[in-house]
Design a protein around this motif. Sequence first.
Motif, PDB file in Angstrom:
ATOM      1  N   ARG A 132       0.827  -1.213   0.000  1.00 26.78           N
ATOM      2  CA  ARG A 132       0.000   0.000   0.000  1.00 26.78           C
ATOM      3  C   ARG A 132       0.856   1.256   0.000  1.00 26.78           C
ATOM      4  NH1 ARG A 132      -2.823  -2.745   4.158  1.00 26.78           N
ATOM      5  NH2 ARG A 132      -4.799  -3.655   3.446  1.00 26.78           N
ATOM      6  N   THR A 159       1.261   4.157  -2.820  1.00 22.65           N
ATOM      7  CA  THR A 159       0.990   5.567  -2.508  1.00 22.65           C
ATOM      8  C   THR A 159       2.161   6.447  -2.906  1.00 22.65           C
ATOM      9  OG1 THR A 159      -0.464   4.955  -0.664  1.00 22.65           O
ATOM     10  CG2 THR A 159       0.449   7.186  -0.648  1.00 22.65           C
ATOM     11  N   LEU A 175      -3.508  -7.716  -1.404  1.00 20.93           N
ATOM     12  CA  LEU A 175      -4.437  -6.832  -0.716  1.00 20.93           C
ATOM     13  C   LEU A 175      -5.821  -7.474  -0.627  1.00 20.93           C
ATOM     14  CD1 LEU A 175      -3.335  -3.485  -2.371  1.00 20.93           C
ATOM     15  CD2 LEU A 175      -2.718  -4.347  -0.118  1.00 20.93           C
ATOM     16  N   GLU A 222     -11.628  -6.165  -1.428  1.00 23.81           N
ATOM     17  CA  GLU A 222     -12.253  -4.861  -1.666  1.00 23.81           C
ATOM     18  C   GLU A 222     -11.275  -3.819  -2.200  1.00 23.81           C
ATOM     19  OE1 GLU A 222     -11.373  -5.165   2.834  1.00 23.81           O
ATOM     20  OE2 GLU A 222     -12.152  -6.457   1.218  1.00 23.81           O
ATOM     21  N   GLU A 223      -9.963  -4.116  -2.159  1.00 24.25           N
ATOM     22  CA  GLU A 223      -8.957  -3.174  -2.664  1.00 24.25           C
ATOM     23  C   GLU A 223      -8.379  -3.592  -4.011  1.00 24.25           C
ATOM     24  OE1 GLU A 223      -5.976  -1.919   0.207  1.00 24.25           O
ATOM     25  OE2 GLU A 223      -7.227  -2.695   1.841  1.00 24.25           O
ATOM     26  N   ARG A 224      -8.851  -4.696  -4.556  1.00 22.00           N
ATOM     27  CA  ARG A 224      -8.208  -5.240  -5.754  1.00 22.00           C
ATOM     28  C   ARG A 224      -8.464  -4.393  -6.996  1.00 22.00           C
ATOM     29  NH1 ARG A 224      -8.933 -11.762  -4.617  1.00 22.00           N
ATOM     30  NH2 ARG A 224      -7.511 -11.779  -2.824  1.00 22.00           N
ATOM     31  N   GLU A 225      -9.647  -3.812  -7.123  1.00 19.76           N
ATOM     32  CA  GLU A 225      -9.903  -2.958  -8.279  1.00 19.76           C
ATOM     33  C   GLU A 225      -8.984  -1.738  -8.254  1.00 19.76           C
ATOM     34  OE1 GLU A 225     -11.793  -3.553 -10.961  1.00 19.76           O
ATOM     35  OE2 GLU A 225     -12.021  -5.534 -10.038  1.00 19.76           O
ATOM     36  N   GLN A 226      -8.773  -1.191  -7.071  1.00 22.30           N
ATOM     37  CA  GLN A 226      -7.861  -0.056  -6.932  1.00 22.30           C
ATOM     38  C   GLN A 226      -6.426  -0.477  -7.282  1.00 22.30           C
ATOM     39  OE1 GLN A 226      -7.906   1.683  -3.019  1.00 22.30           O
ATOM     40  NE2 GLN A 226      -6.207   3.074  -3.461  1.00 22.30           N
ATOM     41  N   THR A 227      -6.052  -1.697  -6.870  1.00 22.25           N
ATOM     42  CA  THR A 227      -4.711  -2.191  -7.173  1.00 22.25           C
ATOM     43  C   THR A 227      -4.515  -2.366  -8.677  1.00 22.25           C
ATOM     44  OG1 THR A 227      -4.662  -3.364  -5.052  1.00 22.25           O
ATOM     45  CG2 THR A 227      -3.039  -4.033  -6.718  1.00 22.25           C
TER      46      THR A 227
END
Length: 366
Positions: free
Chosen positions: A213, A217, A245, A248-253
Motif C-alpha cells: 500500500r 501511494t 491486498l 475490496e482493494e483489488r480494483e484499486q490495485t
Amino acid sequence: MARIDAFLKLGASQGCSDVHLAVGVPPMLRMNGELMPIKFRELGGAELEGYVNEILSPKQREQFEQGHDIDFSYVSEEGDRFRVNFFHKDTGVGAVFRTIPSDVPTLDSLNLPPVVTDFCDYHQGLVLVTGSTGTGKSTTLAAMIDHLNRSRRLNIISLEDPIEFVHRSKQSQVIQRELHTHLPTFAEGVRAAMREDPDVILVGELRDADTVRWAMTAAETGHLVLGTLHTTSAVKTMDRLIDALPAEEREQTKSFMSQSLIGVVTQTLVRTPDLRGRRAICEVMVTNRAIGKLLMTDQTHMIPSQLQTGRDAGMQLMDQALLAAVQAGEVDPEDAFQYALDKRPFTRYVNDGTAILKADVTQGMT
C-alpha cells in the motif's frame, strides 16, 4: 579476529557467492550455483554457536537465543562485506554468509537489457525487480541506484534488510536505512521516507500488504519507487500484487498497476559457457496500454503474448532471452535448458540426451 572469519576468507579467495555453516556437516561454499563442501570436519553444535556469538551484538544474541532468525550485514577483519542469516534447525544452529562485492556494479557491467536503464529516467511510478532467492535482485537494484546517483541530482532513500552495497553520495544524496536498526518495518520506512523530501525510494522487499500500500501511494504521488518480489515471471508478479491486498482493494490495485507500474524485470542467473561465472538473464515487461487493459479485465494470462511481440518496447519472455543468450554464446546451453519453460527450441544446443528425453516426457504431460 573472529574465528568465523577464517571460513569467510577462504570463501572470498575462492570467489564463492555464499558460505554455509551448519551443525553436523562440513562448511560449504556455493560456487557458480553449486554447493561444494570444503575439506574440514563436521561442525559441532557448541563450536558453531561459539562462532556465531562472537559476531552478534548483545541485542542480536538475545533475539537469537529466543529462537528468532537474525539478518544483518557483517564486515570481516579483511574488510569483506557479507549479508548474514543465522537460523535454528533440527540439529542446532546454522548460518549463511552472502558475499557482497566491495564495488557497486554498473548497469553496463551486468549486461542488463537497455530498457532497465530507461526505467531509471522516470520521475514517478513503480519498477519491480523479481526472481527467486539468489538471482541477483539486490545487485540489479544497487546498479540502478548507482546509475541514478551518477546521473541525476536526487534525494534517494534506500530501505534494506540488511544494508548490502554501500553507496557514497555522488550527484545525488543516498540515504541507506536498515530494517530493525533504523526502522521497524518496510511499511513504516516508506511512510517515514515520504516526509523526508525523497525523489527515489528503494524498498528492499514488498513482503506484506502494508508495504505494498505505501509503495503504491509513494509511486502515485510523484516518487520513483524501486522494489523486489520473490516471483518468477511478470504474470506471477501481477497476480502476487493483486492477491496481496484484500478483495475490496483489488480494483484499486489493478487501476494502480495499469497507470503507475512502469515495468517488471524478472531475472535468473545462468552459467557462462566456461562454467566459471553466471550471467543475469531477464524477462522484461513494460506496462503499456495493452497490458494495462489486460490488468483491468483480469486477463493477466494473456500478458506473455504481449511480452513475446513487444520487442520494440524492450519486452521479452524469459525463454526468448535464454535462447538469444545461448545463440550468442553468452551462457551454457545445458544450464539455460534447465531454466526454459518450453525446452524444445533448446534441444539442438544441448548434448545431454537424458535431459532432452526428460524434457520430452514433461512437455508431453503438459
